[in-house]
Write a protein that holds these residues in place. Structure first.
Motif, PDB file in Angstrom:
ATOM      1  N   GLY A  90       0.785  -1.345  -0.134  1.00 12.73           N
ATOM      2  CA  GLY A  90       0.003  -0.069   0.056  1.00 12.73           C
ATOM      3  C   GLY A  90       0.820   1.197  -0.119  1.00 12.73           C
ATOM      4  O   GLY A  90       0.233   2.355   0.600  1.00 12.73           O
TER       5      GLY A  90
ATOM      6  N   HIS B 136      -1.489   5.357  -7.161  1.00 12.15           N
ATOM      7  CA  HIS B 136      -2.022   5.650  -5.795  1.00 12.15           C
ATOM      8  C   HIS B 136      -1.194   6.349  -5.106  1.00 12.15           C
ATOM      9  O   HIS B 136       0.218   6.117  -5.085  1.00 12.15           O
ATOM     10  CB  HIS B 136      -2.411   4.034  -5.115  1.00 12.15           C
TER      11      HIS B 136
ATOM     12  N   ARG C 268      -8.894   1.010   3.312  1.00  9.33           N
ATOM     13  CA  ARG C 268      -7.525   0.879   3.363  1.00  9.33           C
ATOM     14  C   ARG C 268      -7.059  -0.392   4.191  1.00  9.33           C
ATOM     15  O   ARG C 268      -6.171  -1.104   3.979  1.00  9.33           O
ATOM     16  CB  ARG C 268      -6.788   1.949   3.757  1.00  9.33           C
TER      17      ARG C 268
ATOM     18  N   GLU D 276      -8.120  -3.637   2.044  1.00  5.54           N
ATOM     19  CA  GLU D 276      -7.160  -3.907   1.047  1.00  5.54           C
ATOM     20  C   GLU D 276      -5.614  -4.369   1.739  1.00  5.54           C
ATOM     21  O   GLU D 276      -4.889  -5.114   0.955  1.00  5.54           O
ATOM     22  CB  GLU D 276      -6.914  -2.622   0.313  1.00  5.54           C
ATOM     23  N   ARG D 277      -5.297  -3.743   2.954  1.00  6.17           N
ATOM     24  CA  ARG D 277      -4.064  -4.463   3.405  1.00  6.17           C
ATOM     25  C   ARG D 277      -4.126  -5.851   4.077  1.00  6.17           C
ATOM     26  O   ARG D 277      -3.446  -6.626   3.529  1.00  6.17           O
ATOM     27  CB  ARG D 277      -3.987  -3.502   4.912  1.00  6.17           C
TER      28      ARG D 277
END
Length: 410
Positions: A294, A307, A344, A347-348
């Protein structure tokens, strides 16, 4: 044909990011992905945002030409500098992908890298990678890339068997990718990857073992092995639907993965991500780790995704539309989204679980922790990392990674 872009809010004409994006940037590495959307032919399984000369003819004019593509992409790198303002971070990784980047002249790839160096600077230990088609490079081309600052290269091998390559519509001849590894080493490349695909219709276990043998014997320090995914709209999907070739089932994919783990680990490779093995820590692909962890990256080129600080955006797909936007002084961004804290977190979990180190247990909610406990008891997570606060997959867990992650994000 290439898949569709996601929906999202409009990107400002100047590409400006929300004020929240720079927060904490000093703690995140910055990378660049440079997309080269050209291919000599379209592989039957491919739904990437790539175009052959025939597909571009009459749709983009001179702006879509690969002859001036490097200059167009340099324009976006300069736009990135304006958007990121006084961000002091040097670029840690650069990855040129496609398509077939090596359809461009080596000097064009070096020029694109040079623009990043001039606008941002490169970290002293920057990893600079390009993908390459084995038939589109020679020793002189590789030497020019290496002299220009590239230190890692990834060759699309896919298989060592001619009949498997034929099903995939790959045009290189068996043995050429292995020769490319030797040529890259002779040119001074520090790190070399071979990409393999398993589960192609008509491929046998013996075919897959032969491909792994050939890849290992070539002497790369990194191997990627991906299960073939048949995407709707591709030529291969149409052939399967017509009954011309059989669909490979999930059990075969699992068997092939186990063969890959056995042979690669036996040859000194260690997995560090579900589909990637390296002979050392230094051999890992740092650019891909930047995605999986990320961090921040700017994706330049048609259809490229970026991103920065929880803001994700993507460019228009067609090379002509992309070039037109930049020629008119506009961002080529087609849409964007600002990720919430929950986005987030999820997604992690999705991405970091795929890594050997796993995902911190403190990212899991109560239901996810209960699922992690069940996965541990079922042999899908390793006990030692779990005791130290991480959910990390076992070999069996890697085979069922998608199912495990669905439970953990609850």
């Amino acid at each position: 044909m290439p898949s569709a872009l996601p929906d999202g809010e409009p990107v400002p004409a100047d590409g400006a990011l929300p004020a929240s994006a720079p927060a904490g940037a000093a703690d995140r590495p910055l990378g660049f992905y440079l997309h080269v959307p050209y291919c000599a032919t379209r592989c039957g399984y491919c739904d990437f945002n790539t175009y052959t000369a025939t597909e571009l003819r009459g749709t983009g004019g001179v702006l879509a030409s690969r002859d001036n593509y490097a200059e167009t992409l340099v324009d976006e790198i300069r736009l990135a500098r304006k958007v990121l303002g006084d961000d002091p971070r040097p670029v840690r990784t650069v990855f040129v992908g496609g398509g077939t980047p090596t359809l461009l002249a080596a000097g064009d790839l070096v020029r694109m890298l040079g623009a990043i160096r001039e606008e941002f600077g490169l970290a002293p230990d920057a990893e600079v990678t390009t993908e390459a088609n084995p038939e589109s490079v020679d020793p002189a081309y590789l030497a020019e890339l290496r002299a220009g600052g590239f230190n890692r290269i990834s060759f699309g091998m896919q298989s060592a068997r001619q009949h498997v390559l034929r099903i995939l519509d790959r045009t290189h001849t068996p043995g050429r990718p292995e020769a490319c590894v030797a040529e890259a080493r002779a040119a001074g490349f520090d790190h070399v990857n071979l990409d393999l695909i398993y589960g192609t219709p008509g491929e046998s276990d013996d075919d897959w073992r032969a491909s792994l043998d050939a890849a290992i014997g070539a002497g790369p320090d990194h191997v990627s092995a991906y299960a073939l995914i048949v995407e709707e709209g591709t030529q291969l999907a149409r052939r399967i639907r017509r009954g011309e070739v059989p669909m490979t089932d999930d059990d075969v994919h699992a068997d092939r993965y186990l063969i890959a783990e056995e042979m690669l680990s036996g040859a000194g490779f260690s997995w560090y991500e579900v589909s990637n093995w390296a002979t050392s820590e230094a051999g890992r692909c740092l650019h891909n780790e930047l995605y999986w962890r990320g961090a921040d990256w700017w994706g330049a080129g048609p259809g490229a995704h970026s991103h920065v600080g929880g803001v994700r955006w993507w460019n228009v797909k067609h090379p002509g539309a992309y070039a037109s936007a930049l020629a008119e002084g506009r961002s080529p961004g087609a849409g964007r989204e600002v990720l919430s804290a929950e986005d987030r977190r999820v997604e992690r979990i999705l991405l970091e679980l795929r890594l050997r180190e796993g995902v911190p247990l403190d990212l899991l909610r109560e239901e996810g922790m209960a699922a992690a406990g069940r996965a541990l008891s079922e042999g899908l997570l390793r006990p030692e990392p779990f005791a130290e606060g991480h959910a990390a997959l076992t070999l069996r867990g890697r085979l069922l990674a998608d199912a495990v992650v669905r439970d953990l994000v609850d």
